[in-house]
Design a protein around this motif. Structure first.
Motif: not given
Length: 116
Positions: A51-54, A59-63, A90-100
């Motif tokens: 999980k990429l998290r906030t 305990q932080r929510p996943g992005i 990403s393969e799951t649809g996260l946009a390029g440039g997303t940070t977490g």
């Protein structure tokens, strides 16, 4: 076959005489230096789905989800966590440039390759 040996012999005898001001060119940086750490310039890949998290905590929510086929670059590090930026969609649809954030134990350095 004799040329490599001659080159090595010349390097061992001539370069020390020239002094430290002359050095062979570097192959390029293997790491990126930044405040707080030094990271692989070629990026990282998750070892498994992660999980990429906030924020830097489980305990932080996943992005969203990163897979081993995704590539990220480290922005900074905090307490065993990397803040990363997704390189491309990403393969799951996260946009390029997303940070977490991902735990450092869940990512491994990508291998740098130089193709000349």
């Amino acid at each position: 076959m004799r040329r490599p040996a001659l080159t090595v012999l010349l390097a061992l005898t001539v370069l020390p005489a020239i002094g430290p001001a002359v050095a062979a060119p570097a192959a390029g940086p293997a790491a990126v230096s930044a405040p707080g750490g030094e990271w692989n310039a070629c990026g990282y890949h998750p070892r498994t789905n992660v999980k990429l998290r906030t924020g830097p905590s489980a305990q932080r929510p996943g992005i969203g989800l990163l897979t081993p086929r995704d590539s990220v670059h480290v922005v900074r590090e905090s307490g065993g966590w990397f803040q990363v930026e997704v390189d491309s969609k990403s393969e799951t649809g996260l946009a390029g440039g997303t940070t977490g954030w991902v735990a450092t134990k869940h990512v491994e350095p990508a291998v740098c390759m130089r193709l000349d």
